[in-house]
Every structure is written in C-alpha cells, then in structure tokens.
Design a protein around this motif. Structure first.
Motif, PDB file in Angstrom:
ATOM      1  N   ALA A  55      -3.563 -12.896  37.077  1.00 55.23           N
ATOM      2  CA  ALA A  55      -2.395 -13.791  37.081  1.00 55.23           C
ATOM      3  C   ALA A  55      -1.797 -13.923  35.680  1.00 55.23           C
ATOM      4  O   ALA A  55      -0.574 -14.027  35.520  1.00 55.23           O
ATOM      5  CB  ALA A  55      -2.805 -15.165  37.610  1.00 55.23           C
ATOM      6  N   SER A  56      -2.639 -13.903  34.637  1.00 51.12           N
ATOM      7  CA  SER A  56      -2.115 -13.972  33.268  1.00 51.12           C
ATOM      8  C   SER A  56      -1.238 -12.750  32.983  1.00 51.12           C
ATOM      9  O   SER A  56      -0.188 -12.857  32.343  1.00 51.12           O
ATOM     10  CB  SER A  56      -3.259 -14.012  32.247  1.00 51.12           C
ATOM     11  N   GLY A  57      -1.683 -11.593  33.459  1.00 45.21           N
ATOM     12  CA  GLY A  57      -0.895 -10.369  33.260  1.00 45.21           C
ATOM     13  C   GLY A  57       0.442 -10.452  33.984  1.00 45.21           C
ATOM     14  O   GLY A  57       1.484 -10.031  33.453  1.00 45.21           O
ATOM     15  N   ASP A  58       0.432 -11.018  35.192  1.00 47.35           N
ATOM     16  CA  ASP A  58       1.701 -11.183  35.935  1.00 47.35           C
ATOM     17  C   ASP A  58       2.663 -12.054  35.132  1.00 47.35           C
ATOM     18  O   ASP A  58       3.848 -11.758  35.029  1.00 47.35           O
ATOM     19  CB  ASP A  58       1.445 -11.841  37.296  1.00 47.35           C
ATOM     20  N   ARG A  59       2.125 -13.141  34.557  1.00 42.33           N
ATOM     21  CA  ARG A  59       2.985 -14.046  33.793  1.00 42.33           C
ATOM     22  C   ARG A  59       3.487 -13.364  32.514  1.00 42.33           C
ATOM     23  O   ARG A  59       4.650 -13.505  32.149  1.00 42.33           O
ATOM     24  CB  ARG A  59       2.211 -15.336  33.467  1.00 42.33           C
ATOM     25  N   LEU A  60       2.632 -12.596  31.871  1.00 41.58           N
ATOM     26  CA  LEU A  60       3.053 -11.910  30.643  1.00 41.58           C
ATOM     27  C   LEU A  60       4.145 -10.876  30.958  1.00 41.58           C
ATOM     28  O   LEU A  60       5.098 -10.716  30.192  1.00 41.58           O
ATOM     29  CB  LEU A  60       1.845 -11.232  29.976  1.00 41.58           C
ATOM     30  N   ARG A  61       4.018 -10.201  32.101  1.00 42.09           N
ATOM     31  CA  ARG A  61       5.066  -9.241  32.502  1.00 42.09           C
ATOM     32  C   ARG A  61       6.382  -9.971  32.761  1.00 42.09           C
ATOM     33  O   ARG A  61       7.444  -9.487  32.385  1.00 42.09           O
ATOM     34  CB  ARG A  61       4.613  -8.433  33.721  1.00 42.09           C
ATOM     35  N   GLU A  62       6.269 -11.133  33.372  1.00 45.23           N
ATOM     36  CA  GLU A  62       7.484 -11.917  33.633  1.00 45.23           C
ATOM     37  C   GLU A  62       8.124 -12.345  32.294  1.00 45.23           C
ATOM     38  O   GLU A  62       9.337 -12.237  32.119  1.00 45.23           O
ATOM     39  CB  GLU A  62       7.068 -13.140  34.441  1.00 45.23           C
ATOM     40  N   TRP A  63       7.318 -12.801  31.356  1.00 47.53           N
ATOM     41  CA  TRP A  63       7.850 -13.244  30.054  1.00 47.53           C
ATOM     42  C   TRP A  63       8.527 -12.098  29.309  1.00 47.53           C
ATOM     43  O   TRP A  63       9.568 -12.284  28.700  1.00 47.53           O
ATOM     44  CB  TRP A  63       6.732 -13.788  29.174  1.00 47.53           C
ATOM     45  N   THR A  64       7.869 -10.926  29.313  1.00 47.24           N
ATOM     46  CA  THR A  64       8.348  -9.818  28.472  1.00 47.24           C
ATOM     47  C   THR A  64       9.406  -8.966  29.155  1.00 47.24           C
ATOM     48  O   THR A  64      10.095  -8.195  28.489  1.00 47.24           O
ATOM     49  CB  THR A  64       7.183  -8.881  28.104  1.00 47.24           C
ATOM     50  N   GLY A  65       9.474  -9.044  30.495  1.00 47.48           N
ATOM     51  CA  GLY A  65      10.369  -8.151  31.232  1.00 47.48           C
ATOM     52  C   GLY A  65       9.764  -6.771  31.450  1.00 47.48           C
ATOM     53  O   GLY A  65      10.439  -5.878  31.967  1.00 47.48           O
ATOM     54  N   LEU A  66       8.493  -6.582  31.077  1.00 46.02           N
ATOM     55  CA  LEU A  66       7.846  -5.286  31.296  1.00 46.02           C
ATOM     56  C   LEU A  66       7.453  -5.152  32.761  1.00 46.02           C
ATOM     57  O   LEU A  66       6.939  -6.111  33.351  1.00 46.02           O
ATOM     58  CB  LEU A  66       6.571  -5.167  30.459  1.00 46.02           C
ATOM     59  N   SER A  67       7.664  -3.957  33.337  1.00 46.43           N
ATOM     60  CA  SER A  67       7.145  -3.692  34.677  1.00 46.43           C
ATOM     61  C   SER A  67       5.666  -3.303  34.536  1.00 46.43           C
ATOM     62  O   SER A  67       5.198  -2.996  33.435  1.00 46.43           O
ATOM     63  CB  SER A  67       7.913  -2.548  35.324  1.00 46.43           C
ATOM     64  N   ARG A  68       4.961  -3.286  35.636  1.00 46.17           N
ATOM     65  CA  ARG A  68       3.566  -2.816  35.594  1.00 46.17           C
ATOM     66  C   ARG A  68       3.520  -1.380  35.097  1.00 46.17           C
ATOM     67  O   ARG A  68       2.664  -1.001  34.306  1.00 46.17           O
ATOM     68  CB  ARG A  68       2.924  -2.880  36.994  1.00 46.17           C
ATOM     69  N   GLU A  69       4.459  -0.576  35.582  1.00 48.27           N
ATOM     70  CA  GLU A  69       4.497   0.839  35.203  1.00 48.27           C
ATOM     71  C   GLU A  69       4.654   0.987  33.683  1.00 48.27           C
ATOM     72  O   GLU A  69       3.959   1.791  33.054  1.00 48.27           O
ATOM     73  CB  GLU A  69       5.694   1.475  35.918  1.00 48.27           C
ATOM     74  N   TYR A  72       1.438  -0.255  31.714  1.00 43.04           N
ATOM     75  CA  TYR A  72       0.248   0.596  31.810  1.00 43.04           C
ATOM     76  C   TYR A  72       0.502   2.023  31.352  1.00 43.04           C
ATOM     77  O   TYR A  72      -0.325   2.899  31.599  1.00 43.04           O
ATOM     78  CB  TYR A  72      -0.314   0.554  33.231  1.00 43.04           C
ATOM     79  N   ASP A  73       1.635   2.256  30.692  1.00 43.61           N
ATOM     80  CA  ASP A  73       1.892   3.583  30.131  1.00 43.61           C
ATOM     81  C   ASP A  73       1.574   3.525  28.635  1.00 43.61           C
ATOM     82  O   ASP A  73       2.329   2.945  27.856  1.00 43.61           O
ATOM     83  CB  ASP A  73       3.366   3.955  30.348  1.00 43.61           C
ATOM     84  N   PRO A  74       0.457   4.120  28.203  1.00 42.82           N
ATOM     85  CA  PRO A  74       0.089   4.046  26.781  1.00 42.82           C
ATOM     86  C   PRO A  74       1.101   4.721  25.876  1.00 42.82           C
ATOM     87  O   PRO A  74       1.117   4.477  24.669  1.00 42.82           O
ATOM     88  CB  PRO A  74      -1.277   4.744  26.728  1.00 42.82           C
ATOM     89  N   GLU A  75       1.959   5.550  26.453  1.00 42.40           N
ATOM     90  CA  GLU A  75       3.030   6.155  25.645  1.00 42.40           C
ATOM     91  C   GLU A  75       4.001   5.079  25.171  1.00 42.40           C
ATOM     92  O   GLU A  75       4.761   5.290  24.235  1.00 42.40           O
ATOM     93  CB  GLU A  75       3.796   7.188  26.465  1.00 42.40           C
ATOM     94  N   PHE A  76       4.018   3.942  25.867  1.00 36.78           N
ATOM     95  CA  PHE A  76       4.885   2.836  25.480  1.00 36.78           C
ATOM     96  C   PHE A  76       4.111   1.671  24.881  1.00 36.78           C
ATOM     97  O   PHE A  76       4.515   1.094  23.886  1.00 36.78           O
ATOM     98  CB  PHE A  76       5.661   2.311  26.704  1.00 36.78           C
ATOM     99  N   VAL A  77       3.007   1.311  25.529  1.00 34.61           N
ATOM    100  CA  VAL A  77       2.366   0.028  25.198  1.00 34.61           C
ATOM    101  C   VAL A  77       0.880   0.231  24.861  1.00 34.61           C
ATOM    102  O   VAL A  77       0.152   0.898  25.606  1.00 34.61           O
ATOM    103  CB  VAL A  77       2.495  -0.962  26.381  1.00 34.61           C
ATOM    104  N   ALA A  78       0.462  -0.362  23.738  1.00 35.33           N
ATOM    105  CA  ALA A  78      -0.966  -0.423  23.401  1.00 35.33           C
ATOM    106  C   ALA A  78      -1.467  -1.817  23.785  1.00 35.33           C
ATOM    107  O   ALA A  78      -0.850  -2.825  23.429  1.00 35.33           O
ATOM    108  CB  ALA A  78      -1.162  -0.191  21.903  1.00 35.33           C
ATOM    109  N   LEU A  79      -2.561  -1.873  24.524  1.00 36.30           N
ATOM    110  CA  LEU A  79      -3.155  -3.147  24.963  1.00 36.30           C
ATOM    111  C   LEU A  79      -4.491  -3.291  24.236  1.00 36.30           C
ATOM    112  O   LEU A  79      -5.445  -2.560  24.527  1.00 36.30           O
ATOM    113  CB  LEU A  79      -3.337  -3.143  26.483  1.00 36.30           C
ATOM    114  N   VAL A  80      -4.520  -4.195  23.263  1.00 36.22           N
ATOM    115  CA  VAL A  80      -5.637  -4.243  22.310  1.00 36.22           C
ATOM    116  C   VAL A  80      -6.131  -5.686  22.181  1.00 36.22           C
ATOM    117  O   VAL A  80      -5.609  -6.460  21.376  1.00 36.22           O
ATOM    118  CB  VAL A  80      -5.162  -3.711  20.933  1.00 36.22           C
ATOM    119  N   PRO A  81      -7.117  -6.073  22.959  1.00 35.56           N
ATOM    120  CA  PRO A  81      -7.596  -7.464  22.845  1.00 35.56           C
ATOM    121  C   PRO A  81      -8.388  -7.697  21.557  1.00 35.56           C
ATOM    122  O   PRO A  81      -8.819  -6.739  20.901  1.00 35.56           O
ATOM    123  CB  PRO A  81      -8.475  -7.631  24.083  1.00 35.56           C
ATOM    124  N   MET A  82      -8.587  -8.949  21.215  1.00 36.18           N
ATOM    125  CA  MET A  82      -9.404  -9.284  20.043  1.00 36.18           C
ATOM    126  C   MET A  82     -10.866  -8.921  20.290  1.00 36.18           C
ATOM    127  O   MET A  82     -11.599  -8.643  19.348  1.00 36.18           O
ATOM    128  CB  MET A  82      -9.281 -10.773  19.722  1.00 36.18           C
TER     129      MET A  82
END
Ligand code: SF4
Length: 190
Positions: A55-69, A72-82
């Motif tokens: 659900a946090s990911g759904d909300r973050l996508r809504e905030w940023t305007g990013l689609s799931r696609e 989850y495309d590393p060519e566009f987005v790096a997902l790097v938690p602490m």
C-alpha cells in the motif's frame, strides 16, 4: 545481473540481527535517472522480493505520478532502501533499517548509477543520512522546505498509512508539493 547485484544478493553482513534472514531488495542500473531511497522492505516485500509492492508503494506511485511499469524499470528508477533486508517487527511497526547497510553499500550503488538526476528521500532515515544539515528539524518543516534541497534531493514523508494523517493535517503537501514533485520526476526522465 551485474557483479554488484550478485555481491549484494550474497550479503550476510548483519544476518545475525535479521529475524527472517537475508533477502536484499534493491533495484538499480547504469541508466537509472531517478532514485528513491526508502526505509527497508516490510514483511510483504520480504516475501515477494518486489520493492514497494504494498500500500505504501501504491501511495508513492500516486504522489510521484509513476506507473508500476516505470517504477519497476531499472533503466529509469533505482530503488535503494536505507536497509536492503527486512529488519523484522517492533512494537507499533517495523524495526529500523539495519545501520550497517547504507554505509556498506550506498556509495557503491551510486557509483553504479551515474545518471541519477534526482533522489527522493522517503522518510526520516533517508533524510537523516542525506540531509545531515537538517538534523533536529521536524519532518514537516523539512518537507515544506523541499525547494532548498533541489535539484538533487526531494524529501518526502514515508507513504505509510500514517501519511494520510499527515496529508490531512498539512493540506499544502497535496496542493503545493505534489504538483512540483510530479514535475521534478518527469524532468528527471527528459
Ligand atoms: S540489511 Fe544490508 S548489510 Fe544487512 S545483510 Fe541485508 S544487504 Fe547485507
């Protein structure tokens, strides 16, 4: 999979402190343009291995305007938690990200992603690490002052369920911050 991905996947540095074992969840490529530094995987992400698959990911996508696609495309987005692995439950939520993780891996991850233009700092752990000059500042003030950290960083509250309370108490976040966040995210890909 790059040698760095293989090294991270094999990491056992803080295994003794992880009640559910190691399962590093990180996404990065040499072409990533946008980075999202979050907290640590929760139990659902630990089970699926898919970051922000909750659900946090759904909300973050809504905030940023990013689609799931897009997310989850590393060519566009790096997902790097602490912390790359699920740290387990504490009373009232999850344990904090393991403190060994970011010092061990983050600089190597950024070295492997030289095209990152904008980094979203999601939650207090990411902000403490990347905006040390704001130490002691409440999160609300840091988020409200987001323009002072651009163009490199954009601080955000963690999009957990509690963020709905934050949004209700701070209507400027939705009215003023989110439109600029969406613009900054689009510009990172231009
Ligand atoms: S949390 Fe980080 S440092 Fe600890 S085992 Fe997982 S990848 Fe390694």
């Amino acid at each position: 999979m790059t040698p760095l991905h293989r090294e991270i996947a094999a990491c056992r540095a803080c295994e003794a402190h992880l009640p559910h074992g190691t399962r590093p969840v990180v996404q990065v490529s040499v072409r990533s343009r946008l980075a999202i530094v979050g907290q640590a995987p929760g139990s659902k992400v630990h089970a699926s291995g898919v970051p922000w698959d909750d659900a946090s990911g759904d909300r973050l996508r809504e905030w940023t305007g990013l689609s799931r696609e897009e997310m989850y495309d590393p060519e566009f987005v790096a997902l790097v938690p602490m912390g790359f692995c699920y740290p387990g439950k504490a009373s009232g939520g999850d344990m904090p990200p393991r403190k060994e993780c970011a010092p061990l891996w983050h600089s190597r991850v950024w070295h492997a992603a030289p095209q990152v233009r904008l980094t979203l700092l999601v939650g207090t752990y990411a902000q403490a690490a990347y905006l040390p000059q704001t130490r002691g500042m409440p999160l609300t003030r840091r988020v409200r002052a987001f323009e002072t950290f651009l163009p490199r960083y954009f601080p955000l509250p963690h999009p957990a369920w509690r963020s709905t309370l934050f949004m209700r108490a701070n209507p400027w976040f939705e009215d003023e911050v989110l439109p600029i966040l969406r613009e900054a995210v689009s510009a990172a890909f231009a």
